[in-house]
Design a protein around this motif. Sequence first.
Motif: not given
Length: 224
Positions: A56-59, A65-66, A186-188, A193-196
């Motif tokens: 879900a976070a990857l999606a 737009g990552a 939230e993780a996405a 901001r911080e990287g994957l």
Amino acid sequence: MTRSALLVLADGRFPAGGHAHSGGAEAAVKAGRIRDAAGLEAFCLGRLHTTGLTSAALAAAATLGADPHALDEAADARTPSPALRAASRRLGRQLMRAARAAWPGPELDRLAAAFPRGAHQPIVLGTTARAAGLGPEDAAHCVAYETVGGPATAVVRLLGLDPFQATGVLARLAPELDAVAARATEAADAALREGLDALPAASAPLLDLTAEQHASWPVRLFAS
């Protein structure tokens, strides 16, 4: 954003190939870990908070737009089972076909051209949500629901479980679905901001092990 697009994308009849996959439920049924509605609920809850949260976070990150290449590598790193990696890319290819028919546009065209053998399914789903005018939490909800909806449907077929009981399991899990979708979103946001590395990497080793076993079965009802 249109809620109708969200309903279309989350609909089990959307031809994205998920009906051919049990999400690990077939192996769990054979091993005796799912025997009834209570076993199904426990299985779905565990899957939701591990692989479901990660996907879900990857999606959600894809919807924001990552970089899809970086996200695809992140998905690979978070999917240790070769069988599950292959299944995810097959599902990504199938989803891409359906998505380009439903919401044609340059963003999906570029993703298809960049991954001719298929990107991981969550990355395709997130990009599809973006093309449909949906937001990251919508994409996360779609993945969360698919994470439990697929096994529930599969167990109805595998065990002859009463469909009303399976639907009751999904209804009881609704607050957990909302919580996982919120955490994933939230993780996405943090990942942009911080990287994957900010994306969750929750795993379910038993699902990985049984996926490899399942892939070797000469006879099986589901592809994974």
